[in-house]
Design an enzyme around this catalytic site. Sequence first.
Site, PDB file in Angstrom:
ATOM      1  N   TRP A 101       0.787  -1.241   0.015  1.00 31.82           N
ATOM      2  CA  TRP A 101       0.005   0.078   0.037  1.00 31.82           C
ATOM      3  C   TRP A 101       0.791   1.225   0.185  1.00 31.82           C
ATOM      4  O   TRP A 101       0.747   2.159  -0.550  1.00 31.82           O
ATOM      5  CB  TRP A 101      -1.071  -0.126   1.248  1.00 31.82           C
ATOM      6  CG  TRP A 101      -1.877  -1.139   1.082  1.00 31.82           C
ATOM      7  CD1 TRP A 101      -2.213  -2.023   1.810  1.00 31.82           C
ATOM      8  CD2 TRP A 101      -2.916  -1.466   0.035  1.00 31.82           C
ATOM      9  NE1 TRP A 101      -3.137  -2.986   1.651  1.00 31.82           N
ATOM     10  CE2 TRP A 101      -3.528  -2.494   0.519  1.00 31.82           C
ATOM     11  CE3 TRP A 101      -3.360  -0.686  -1.219  1.00 31.82           C
ATOM     12  CZ2 TRP A 101      -4.636  -3.069  -0.329  1.00 31.82           C
ATOM     13  CZ3 TRP A 101      -4.372  -1.174  -2.177  1.00 31.82           C
ATOM     14  CH2 TRP A 101      -5.047  -2.271  -1.423  1.00 31.82           C
ATOM     15  N   ASP A 171      -1.469   6.606   6.237  1.00 36.01           N
ATOM     16  CA  ASP A 171      -2.520   5.866   5.890  1.00 36.01           C
ATOM     17  C   ASP A 171      -2.729   4.824   7.082  1.00 36.01           C
ATOM     18  O   ASP A 171      -1.785   3.887   7.298  1.00 36.01           O
ATOM     19  CB  ASP A 171      -2.343   4.940   4.757  1.00 36.01           C
ATOM     20  CG  ASP A 171      -3.326   4.061   4.294  1.00 36.01           C
ATOM     21  OD1 ASP A 171      -4.244   3.981   5.154  1.00 36.01           O
ATOM     22  OD2 ASP A 171      -3.296   3.108   3.171  1.00 36.01           O
ATOM     23  N   LYS A 195     -11.747  -1.883   6.891  1.00 36.58           N
ATOM     24  CA  LYS A 195     -10.875  -2.974   7.692  1.00 36.58           C
ATOM     25  C   LYS A 195     -11.624  -2.895   8.965  1.00 36.58           C
ATOM     26  O   LYS A 195     -11.651  -3.977   9.608  1.00 36.58           O
ATOM     27  CB  LYS A 195      -9.621  -2.604   7.589  1.00 36.58           C
ATOM     28  CG  LYS A 195      -8.883  -2.099   5.972  1.00 36.58           C
ATOM     29  CD  LYS A 195      -8.761  -3.451   5.311  1.00 36.58           C
ATOM     30  CE  LYS A 195      -8.559  -2.876   3.778  1.00 36.58           C
ATOM     31  NZ  LYS A 195      -7.440  -2.275   3.222  1.00 36.58           N
TER      32      LYS A 195
HETATM   33  C1  LIG Z   1      -7.053  -1.943   1.814  1.00 36.39           C
HETATM   34  C2  LIG Z   1      -6.160  -0.878   2.279  1.00 36.39           C
HETATM   35  C3  LIG Z   1      -6.020   0.001   1.389  1.00 36.39           C
HETATM   36  C4  LIG Z   1      -6.759   0.139   0.100  1.00 36.39           C
HETATM   37  O1  LIG Z   1      -8.014   0.617   0.261  1.00 36.39           O
HETATM   38  P1  LIG Z   1      -9.266   0.808  -0.829  1.00 36.39           P
HETATM   39  O2  LIG Z   1     -10.283   1.424   0.144  1.00 36.39           O
HETATM   40  O3  LIG Z   1      -9.535  -0.464  -1.233  1.00 36.39           O
HETATM   41  O4  LIG Z   1      -8.571   1.897  -1.740  1.00 36.39           O
HETATM   42  C5  LIG Z   1      -5.027   1.288   1.512  1.00 36.39           C
HETATM   43  N1  LIG Z   1      -4.347   1.046   2.427  1.00 36.39           N
HETATM   44  C6  LIG Z   1      -4.330   0.226   3.329  1.00 36.39           C
HETATM   45  C7  LIG Z   1      -3.434   0.224   4.468  1.00 36.39           C
HETATM   46  C8  LIG Z   1      -5.196  -0.808   3.349  1.00 36.39           C
HETATM   47  O5  LIG Z   1      -5.198  -2.018   4.249  1.00 36.39           O
END
Ligand SMILES: *Cc1c(COP(=O)(O)O)cnc(C)c1O
Length: 360
Positions: A101, A171, A195
């Site tokens: 990511w 993030d 998540k």
């Molecule tokens: C799942 C995830 C993403 C991607 O998320 P989307 O909502 O599918 O764009 C980005 N960063 C992390 C840390 C993730 O776990």
Amino acid sequence: MARVYNFSAGPAVLPEEVLKEAADEMLDYRGCGMSVMEMSHRSKVFDTIIKEAEADLRKLMKIPDNYKVMFLQGGASLQFAAVPMNLMKNRKAGYILTGQWAKKAFAEAKIFGEAVELASSADKTFSYIPDCSNLPITDDMDYVYICENNTIYGTKFKELPNTKGKLLVADQSSCFLSEPVDVTKYGVIYAGVQKNVGPAGVVVAIVRDDLITDDVLEGTPTMVKWKTQADADSLYNTPPCYGIYICGKVFKWLLKTGGLEERKKINEEKAKILYDYLDESKLFKGTVEKESRSLMNVPFVTGNDELDAKFIKEAKEAGFENLKGHRTVGGMRASIYNAMPIEGVKKLVEFMKDFEAKNS
Ligand SMILES: *Cc1c(COP(=O)(O)O)cnc(C)c1O
């Protein structure tokens, strides 16, 4: 009704009482005669839902008044672009590469300017968090970027990087609301809620006031400019109403069950059960260096692909779902987010012990 133990990395398990409450309110939300799915986002009823959700999130995370909270769409992945488009005044930023990511965010930033790799753990397949105490940060960088919890590899920053005074952007998708954070240490926090917090379709962005301006990169779409949504209290266009409503319920559930201090204790206790077993097992091995272990995502292997496949199959038959590791890394991964009950982890470990006894 038989609910499984769902170890999915995302979309993932939600608190049962939240789902039940939502089910009760499905046809008639609190006497208004319609579902939250059916009502105008400009209605008084929805206004209360979104305002309460924001207020509860602020309380949970102790978000200071000089930070805006936004409920956005486009997934965490759209923020990979929104971050540089809103922040890259000098067209230069530093990225710490701790997994897929972070790499995706890094690649996206390169579309807009000079994205510099400050540190990486690619040399050992992202099984650790690199030393971030003295990074080659230069004065002209607009921000330093991290992926705080690496969903796929199962690592987490236990200490934030020394950004040498530069803005920190994080993030937090897979560790959002799993423990207390000091919001003032960040310029921007964002998280896709699927998540740890709610259904797919909502991204929460917490952005310091002074970073929300009209001074964005040329060509930034209206919807990607944070100021658009900040000025409109997340109602510039139709927001993901139902998702926000569920997030709001999860915020209330977290507040009711002791807030983030208490949540951290529970998450540590849960993770310890699994890691302690992985440390003593002769069959299963954790793949992450101990100091970098995530409380949320726990990858492990037997070292034998066939045995991994057998384990995943038998676990599924026994009611433990979604234990297959990410398609790019193989092995197993147990995501044990906030809503995974402690019994789920205890039962998984019992099952693993039993599997070990039968297969060694
Ligand atoms: C799942 C995830 C993403 C991607 O998320 P989307 O909502 O599918 O764009 C980005 N960063 C992390 C840390 C993730 O776990």
